[in-house]
Design a protein around this motif. Structure first.
Motif, PDB file in Angstrom:
ATOM      1  N   UNK A  18       0.834  -1.203   0.000  1.00  0.00           N
ATOM      2  CA  UNK A  18       0.000   0.000   0.000  1.00  0.00           C
ATOM      3  C   UNK A  18       0.870   1.254   0.000  1.00  0.00           C
ATOM      4  N   UNK A  19       0.282   2.322  -0.474  1.00  0.00           N
ATOM      5  CA  UNK A  19       0.898   3.641  -0.415  1.00  0.00           C
ATOM      6  C   UNK A  19       0.014   4.494   0.493  1.00  0.00           C
ATOM      7  N   UNK A  81       8.758  -0.601   2.838  1.00  0.00           N
ATOM      8  CA  UNK A  81       9.475  -1.065   1.654  1.00  0.00           C
ATOM      9  C   UNK A  81       9.783   0.153   0.808  1.00  0.00           C
ATOM     10  N   UNK A  82      11.041   0.313   0.394  1.00  0.00           N
ATOM     11  CA  UNK A  82      11.426   1.440  -0.455  1.00  0.00           C
ATOM     12  C   UNK A  82      11.697   0.901  -1.848  1.00  0.00           C
ATOM     13  N   UNK A  83      10.938   1.399  -2.831  1.00  0.00           N
ATOM     14  CA  UNK A  83      11.097   1.015  -4.228  1.00  0.00           C
ATOM     15  C   UNK A  83      11.309   2.279  -5.042  1.00  0.00           C
ATOM     16  N   UNK A  84      12.427   2.365  -5.725  1.00  0.00           N
ATOM     17  CA  UNK A  84      12.776   3.560  -6.516  1.00  0.00           C
ATOM     18  C   UNK A  84      12.657   4.836  -5.686  1.00  0.00           C
ATOM     19  N   UNK A  85      13.224   4.811  -4.490  1.00  0.00           N
ATOM     20  CA  UNK A  85      13.277   5.972  -3.582  1.00  0.00           C
ATOM     21  C   UNK A  85      11.901   6.450  -3.121  1.00  0.00           C
ATOM     22  N   UNK A  86      10.894   5.615  -3.190  1.00  0.00           N
ATOM     23  CA  UNK A  86       9.563   5.973  -2.714  1.00  0.00           C
ATOM     24  C   UNK A  86       9.148   4.953  -1.670  1.00  0.00           C
ATOM     25  N   UNK A  87       8.554   5.414  -0.558  1.00  0.00           N
ATOM     26  CA  UNK A  87       8.194   4.528   0.542  1.00  0.00           C
ATOM     27  C   UNK A  87       6.805   3.933   0.401  1.00  0.00           C
ATOM     28  N   UNK A  88       6.704   2.633   0.601  1.00  0.00           N
ATOM     29  CA  UNK A  88       5.449   1.896   0.604  1.00  0.00           C
ATOM     30  C   UNK A  88       5.421   1.050   1.868  1.00  0.00           C
ATOM     31  N   UNK A  89       4.285   0.426   2.159  1.00  0.00           N
ATOM     32  CA  UNK A  89       4.170  -0.461   3.306  1.00  0.00           C
ATOM     33  C   UNK A  89       3.564  -1.780   2.866  1.00  0.00           C
ATOM     34  N   UNK A  90       4.107  -2.865   3.399  1.00  0.00           N
ATOM     35  CA  UNK A  90       3.631  -4.198   3.089  1.00  0.00           C
ATOM     36  C   UNK A  90       2.879  -4.732   4.305  1.00  0.00           C
ATOM     37  N   UNK A  91       1.607  -5.068   4.116  1.00  0.00           N
ATOM     38  CA  UNK A  91       0.750  -5.601   5.165  1.00  0.00           C
ATOM     39  C   UNK A  91       0.257  -6.985   4.752  1.00  0.00           C
ATOM     40  N   UNK A  92      -0.092  -7.801   5.725  1.00  0.00           N
ATOM     41  CA  UNK A  92      -0.816  -9.038   5.449  1.00  0.00           C
ATOM     42  C   UNK A  92      -2.277  -8.662   5.241  1.00  0.00           C
TER      43      UNK A  92
END
Length: 102
Positions: A18-19, A81-92
């Motif tokens: 998610x973002x 989680x950082x992908x291409x210098x952008x922050x996201x979050x991984x949830x179940x």
């Protein structure tokens, strides 16, 4: 560009990437909020989902959200989680409180 990132990263099983929505910096009355007083953003948009966990019989159970859904998250939890210098979050999938209906 965001589509390119998600071709390279795919959550496994019941993972949901998610973002988080941007924090409110101005109140409805027009007062600017300093960073310290801005609350943690609990609303997010789903950007990638896994295929789902395996059930007892070995069949894959679908995840309850899909890409583009607006969801409500718990205050604590998730993995940054950082992908291409952008922050996201991984949830179940089970850690997501609910989703907003349009």
């Amino acid at each position: 560009m965001a589509e390119q990132v998600f071709r390279e990263f795919f959550p496994l099983f019941d993972g949901v990437l998610v973002e988080r929505n941007a924090a409110e910096t101005v109140t409805k009355g027009g007062i600017m909020l300093p960073e310290k007083s801005q609350g943690k953003v609990l609303q997010a948009t789903v950007v990638a989902v896994g295929s789902g966990p395996k059930g007892k019989g070995g069949e894959i159970e679908p995840v309850s959200v899909k890409v583009g859904d607006k969801v409500l998250l718990s205050e604590y939890g998730g993995t940054k989680v950082v992908l291409d210098d952008k922050g996201y979050f991984l949830f179940r999938d089970g850690d997501i409180i609910g989703k907003y209906v349009d």
